[in-house]
Design an enzyme around this catalytic site. Structure first.
Site, mmCIF file in Angstrom:
data_model
loop_
_atom_site.group_PDB
_atom_site.id
_atom_site.type_symbol
_atom_site.label_atom_id
_atom_site.label_comp_id
_atom_site.label_asym_id
_atom_site.label_seq_id
_atom_site.Cartn_x
_atom_site.Cartn_y
_atom_site.Cartn_z
ATOM 1 N N PHE A 250 5.960 18.041 75.139
ATOM 2 C CA PHE A 250 7.106 17.605 75.946
ATOM 3 C C PHE A 250 6.566 17.017 77.243
ATOM 4 C CE2 PHE A 250 10.410 18.065 79.156
ATOM 5 C CZ PHE A 250 11.465 17.443 78.509
ATOM 6 N N ASP B 149 -1.072 17.193 81.246
ATOM 7 C CA ASP B 149 0.273 17.402 81.781
ATOM 8 C C ASP B 149 0.385 18.885 82.137
ATOM 9 O OD1 ASP B 149 2.935 17.951 82.205
ATOM 10 O OD2 ASP B 149 3.672 16.686 80.580
ATOM 11 N N LYS C 50 6.960 21.217 88.351
ATOM 12 C CA LYS C 50 7.885 22.354 88.389
ATOM 13 C C LYS C 50 7.669 23.337 89.549
ATOM 14 C CE LYS C 50 9.723 22.367 83.736
ATOM 15 N NZ LYS C 50 9.127 21.365 82.857
HETATM 16 C C1 PLP Z 1 9.465 20.027 82.433
HETATM 17 C C2 PLP Z 1 8.307 19.239 81.950
HETATM 18 C C3 PLP Z 1 8.246 17.841 82.120
HETATM 19 C C4 PLP Z 1 9.397 17.048 82.681
HETATM 20 O O1 PLP Z 1 9.666 17.360 84.015
HETATM 21 P P1 PLP Z 1 11.019 16.808 84.684
HETATM 22 O O2 PLP Z 1 10.896 17.265 86.108
HETATM 23 O O3 PLP Z 1 12.154 17.414 83.943
HETATM 24 O O4 PLP Z 1 11.000 15.346 84.550
HETATM 25 C C5 PLP Z 1 7.104 17.189 81.703
HETATM 26 N N1 PLP Z 1 6.075 17.854 81.153
HETATM 27 C C6 PLP Z 1 6.097 19.184 80.979
HETATM 28 C C7 PLP Z 1 4.921 19.876 80.381
HETATM 29 C C8 PLP Z 1 7.219 19.928 81.362
HETATM 30 O O5 PLP Z 1 7.248 21.240 81.162
#
Ligand code: PLP
Length: 399
Positions: free
Chosen positions: A129, A214, A243
């Site tokens: 994701f 990521d 986050k």
């Molecule tokens: C939550 C998340 C995103 C997206 O972040 P947003 O602030 O919702 O755009 C991308 N990568 C990972 C691994 C995430 O957990």
């Protein structure tokens, strides 16, 4: 009551009015133990005094000036992030998806200025994701997020996380970068084997690809290290964080080596809001706490303690819990019952948790939880297991 908000979320029928530490209080005055932390965002708990102080102090002084001017708080935050990591440079953004967009653009642009405009493809992995923008849904590759949004953005190839031979086979002369979460979050708290990540580093070095981690969910102390790559022994070229970085204030960062960022010169990329004085002051305050001596060690200790206690719970309820996994305070309970149903049972016992993919329930408490709050959460989960077992028994009796 009808809502004027676009109904993109299936919201629980709960309204919180205030929060303090690991606790949220509803408008009716009921207290909930928050082991979701706004999806790993409220990293220092609700209304942390140091963050409230930073917010109000900076809020009374200056919120926003645009990136047309110098940004001392941003310079300070970037210096601290680079000194504490592999990176030399930081680009600030507002959300995880935007940080990933910056990372993808940075990688493509680096290949471009090095005379490889044909290298634009990014290799990603099943279960990933990376966000909800057009490019990041293409990167994530999940059909449910792509459906109905027109042609998938070109340039993303996805394979399962199996072996490094499959990676080599999937690379093409057009590949620019490899993008991966060191521990998949939404995918179900699935850790990528360290040997696989080390192999990606080796392949990237050998073929001139940019390796992007990521760490939007795993970063800023969640796993007991500032960034999860530190557990693995290899660093990426580019890393995204969001986050937990603002403790609840929207702020994100794309960290990179100077070499990886070479393509991004003045005017090539930008953002209106990213890195504004208010966001930077708050993120600096988050780092004051997370980088304080002993803080990350305590997160690691709490993570081990949590895993021990949850393993005991899994032993006692094998029909409900299949496995306990994760690192630090990013914990997944792989369930034998639907995680959404189980989260509802936990919510009945006033514990907030977050369902994820692979039939997993995520526990993502504030990094500041106490040992007794951890015990409290385990007791509530125990109650939810008993309730889940009762529901299974009742269904069986009815059949
Ligand atoms: C939550 C998340 C995103 C997206 O972040 P947003 O602030 O919702 O755009 C991308 N990568 C990972 C691994 C995430 O957990």
């Amino acid at each position: 009551m009808s809502s004027a908000i676009v109904p993109t979320y299936a919201r629980a029928d709960l309204t919180f009015e205030r929060g303090e530490g690991s606790w949220l209080t509803t408008v009716e005055g009921e207290r909930y133990l928050d082991f979701g932390a706004g999806i790993a965002v409220v990293s220092l708990g609700h209304s942390h005094p140091h963050l409230v102080e930073a917010l109000t102090r900076q809020g009374a002084k200056l919120w926003h000036t645009s990136n047309l001017f110098q940004m001392p708080e941003g310079e300070r935050l970037a210096k601290r992030l680079t000194e504490a990591s592999f990176a030399d440079l930081v680009f600030f953004a507002n959300s995880g998806a935007e940080a990933n967009e910056a990372a993808i653009k940075m990688a493509r642009r680096r290949q471009y200025i090095d005379g490889h405009p044909e290298r634009f493809r990014v290799l990603t992995f099943e279960g990933a994701f990376h966000g909800r923008t057009l490019a990041t849904i293409a990167a994530g590759g999940q059909a449910k997020y792509l459906e109905g949004f027109g042609p998938k953005v070109e340039g993303f190839d996805q394979i399962p996380i199996t072996d490094l031979k499959a990676v080599e086979a999937a690379l093409t002369p057009e590949t620019a970068a490899i993008l991966i979460e060191p521990i998949q979050g939404e995918g179900g708290v699935r850790a990528v084997p360290p040997a696989f990540l080390r192999g990606l580093r080796e392949i990237s070095d050998r073929l001139g690809l940019l390796l992007i981690f990521d760490e939007v969910q795993t970063g800023v102390g969640r796993t007991g290290k500032l960034f999860a790559y530190e557990h693995v022994g290899v660093a990426p070229d580019i890393l995204t964080s969001a986050k937990g970085l603002g403790g609840g204030f929207p702020v994100a960062a794309c960290l990179a080596t100077a070499d990886a960022a070479r393509g991004l010169s003045a005017g090539v990329h930008g953002t209106t809001f990213g890195g504004n004085p208010l966001a930077m002051a708050i993120a600096n305050a988050v780092l004051d706490v997370v980088l304080a001596p002993g803080f990350l060690d305590n997160v690691a200790r709490l993570g081990l303690l949590a895993k021990q206690k949850l393993a005991g719970l899994a032993d006692a309820h094998p029909r409900i819990i299949e496995d306990v996994r994760g690192e630090g305070l990013m914990i997944g309970l792989k369930l034998r019952v639907p995680p959404g149903d189980f989260a509802a049972l936990a919510r009945n016992r006033r514990l907030l948790t977050i369902p994820a993919g692979d039939n997993t329930l995520r526990l993502l408490p504030p990094l500041t939880i106490s040992d007794s709050e951890l015990d409290d959460a385990v007791a509530r989960l125990e109650g939810a297991c008993v309730d889940a077992q009762k529901a299974l028994d009742a269904a069986k009796a009815a059949a």
